[in-house]
Design a protein around this motif. Structure first.
Motif, short mmCIF file in Angstrom:
data_model
loop_
_atom_site.label_atom_id
_atom_site.label_comp_id
_atom_site.label_asym_id
_atom_site.label_seq_id
_atom_site.Cartn_x
_atom_site.Cartn_y
_atom_site.Cartn_z
N PHE A 6 0.85 -1.20 0.00
CA PHE A 6 0.00 0.00 0.00
C PHE A 6 0.88 1.24 0.00
CE2 PHE A 6 -2.37 -3.32 2.22
CZ PHE A 6 -3.58 -3.30 1.52
N PRO A 7 0.40 2.33 -0.59
CA PRO A 7 1.14 3.59 -0.50
C PRO A 7 1.01 4.19 0.90
CG PRO A 7 -0.94 3.93 -1.65
CD PRO A 7 -0.81 2.45 -1.41
N ALA A 8 1.96 5.02 1.28
CA ALA A 8 1.91 5.64 2.60
C ALA A 8 0.65 6.48 2.78
CB ALA A 8 3.16 6.51 2.81
N SER A 306 6.04 12.20 12.19
CA SER A 306 7.08 12.69 11.29
C SER A 306 7.16 11.84 10.04
CB SER A 306 8.43 12.70 12.02
OG SER A 306 9.46 13.11 11.16
N ARG A 307 7.07 10.53 10.21
CA ARG A 307 7.20 9.60 9.10
C ARG A 307 6.04 9.72 8.10
NH1 ARG A 307 5.89 4.60 11.01
NH2 ARG A 307 7.13 5.12 12.84
N LEU A 308 4.83 9.85 8.64
CA LEU A 308 3.65 9.87 7.76
C LEU A 308 3.31 11.26 7.24
CD1 LEU A 308 1.07 7.45 9.44
CD2 LEU A 308 2.34 7.10 7.33
N PHE A 309 3.55 12.28 8.07
CA PHE A 309 3.08 13.62 7.71
C PHE A 309 4.21 14.63 7.48
CE2 PHE A 309 -0.24 11.57 10.19
CZ PHE A 309 -1.35 11.76 9.39
N GLY A 373 9.56 13.13 2.51
CA GLY A 373 9.45 11.87 3.24
C GLY A 373 8.09 11.57 3.82
N ALA A 374 7.04 12.22 3.31
CA ALA A 374 5.69 11.98 3.83
C ALA A 374 4.80 11.48 2.68
CB ALA A 374 5.13 13.27 4.42
N TRP A 375 3.54 11.25 3.00
CA TRP A 375 2.64 10.70 1.99
C TRP A 375 2.26 11.72 0.93
CZ3 TRP A 375 -1.85 13.14 0.85
CH2 TRP A 375 -2.39 14.01 1.81
#
Length: 440
Positions: A6-8, A306-309, A373-375
């Motif tokens: 799945f995409p982030a 931080s990783r997702l947004f 680095g986010a979706w």
């Protein structure tokens, strides 16, 4: 067989949906919606800081807009739609989860061995506190006040009665009956939940499985680190967590999934695979703007945020003033599923004024870019973002009883005039107790 991929953005979309932020402030507060939110998120965190309002009031406002706090208190403490217990930290938990948390209550005394010395030394205090509540009804810590020679202030200098109340609550012999000026009033658990003794309590192994499933449900998909950092109570040993996850994977209840661009293992409930697939096809993951409490469940694991947004956030309440970057109590600005900045505000209640001390937009917002680095696969449209932010501030003003808004610093400075114009144009929500909040 390769795990489903799945995409982030699908993970982020399902995460904000489970956090009830897909369309923030669109629906009015009601008992069923409140219970569903608490059950989906796993808890609504409590905190005593009152710069704007208590954390749980703000978190509920973020989802439902302006509402009557007394109505929320009745839902919690009279209808018992929610109960106070420890989940991520001190939280309001959904009534439907009480049987599961009952296991944690029963295990607390044997798990937390640091209490042994206190319990041995203060057995009479424990009995006296419980009997006082049995005879007199709900009591607060202040009802047991007494002076101790040489006593000093601080967490580790709690007086014996306060320790007793806390231990009796954590072990489920007492529950929180109400709060007066945010001070807890305790009562016997069986008086608040008469059916408590007849609840079917899960085994320790069943509780661990439920605990992981609940965290995965709240997040949609999660890394191993996310699972450790979301529902942080009670802490399981590394071995117990590994064994529980292995059992859930072996049964097929939990599956590994791949998230585009991430080298680490992600996990999801098997039942959530269709929801992730649907989320991946969604054109926009969310619509609407709100402000988040620093203790919002969306923010419980900062590294995940931080990783997702692409949003690095920390609470600066405990940072010395000169070293603060974004303010004492900065609220993340949530817009269309993105975290676009933060706003530091203070309610001046006697003056009926909401002071917006500073607004910091992320660097990528002003130039229409996207965080690294986010979706995000697109930038933000600045005018709708500013209008949405202003509308959220106007709603917050109404919620805190303000009829005036003062605006100080905006970063970047080129956005101060547009923000001020947007605030002047913002409409106060229907049903707010105050009239239009004027910008000064």
């Amino acid at each position: 067989m390769a795990p489903p991929s799945f995409p982030a953005r699908a993970v982020a979309a399902l995460f904000v949906e489970r956090q009830h932020l897909r369309r923030p402030r669109e629906h009015a507060l009601g008992g069923a919606r409140l219970e569903r939110f608490a059950a989906d998120a796993g808890g609504i965190q409590l905190d005593s800081i009152n710069v704007l309002d208590r954390a749980h009031y703000l978190t509920v406002w973020s989802r439902f807009g302006v509402y009557d706090r007394a109505a929320l208190d009745r839902l919690i403490y009279r209808r018992h739609a929610l109960y106070e217990y420890w989940a991520h930290a001190a939280c309001l938990i959904a009534a439907e989860h009480l049987p599961m948390w009952r296991r944690a209550m029963l295990d607390y005394q044997v798990r937390h061995t640091g209490w042994r010395r206190y319990l041995k030394k203060n057995a009479a205090v424990m009995t006296a506190v419980e009997e006082a509540i049995r005879e007199r009804g709900p009591l607060a810590n202040a009802d047991f006040e007494h002076k101790r020679r040489g006593a000093s202030k601080g967490w580790w200098n709690w007086k014996p009665a306060m320790h007793a109340l806390h231990h009796l609550w954590m072990t489920g012999r007492l529950l929180i009956d109400s709060r007066v000026h945010f001070q807890k009033r305790y009562d016997l658990a069986e008086r608040i939940v008469p059916q408590l003794a007849s609840l079917e309590v899960p085994s320790a192994a069943e509780f661990r499985r439920w605990h992981i499933r609940q965290a995965l449900h709240a997040m949609g998909a999660a890394t191993d680190a996310d699972l450790r950092m979301y529902l942080t109570f009670p802490r399981a040993s590394v071995m117990a967590r590994r064994e529980t996850l292995a059992a859930l994977l072996a049964s097929g209840d939990v599956v590994e999934v791949a998230v585009d661009g991430s080298p680490v293992r992600w996990l999801a409930l098997a039942e959530d695979l269709p929801a992730l697939a649907t989320a991946s096809r969604r054109r926009r993951i969310a619509e609407g703007t709100t402000l988040l409490s620093p203790f919002d469940s969306l923010l419980w694991h900062r590294e995940r945020v931080s990783r997702l947004f692409g949003f690095d956030y920390r609470i600066e309440v405990y940072t010395p003033g000169p070293k603060r970057t974004h303010g004492y109590y900065s609220l993340p600005i949530y817009h269309d599923g993105m975290l676009i900045g933060r706003l530091d505000a203070k309610a001046h209640r006697p003056e009926r004024r909401l002071e917006v001390r500073s607004v910091h937009f992320e660097r990528w917002v002003a130039n229409g870019g996207a965080p690294e680095g986010a979706w995000h696969d697109h930038g933000v449209e600045i005018e709708p973002a500013l209008a949405g932010t202003a509308q959220a501030v106007a709603s917050l003003a109404a919620f805190t009883g303000a009829d005036r808004i003062t605006l100080a610093r905006v970063t970047p400075t080129a956005l101060k005039a547009p923000v001020a114009r947007a605030l002047r144009a913002a409409e106060i929500p229907a049903g707010a107790a105050t009239g239009a909040a004027a910008l000064e």
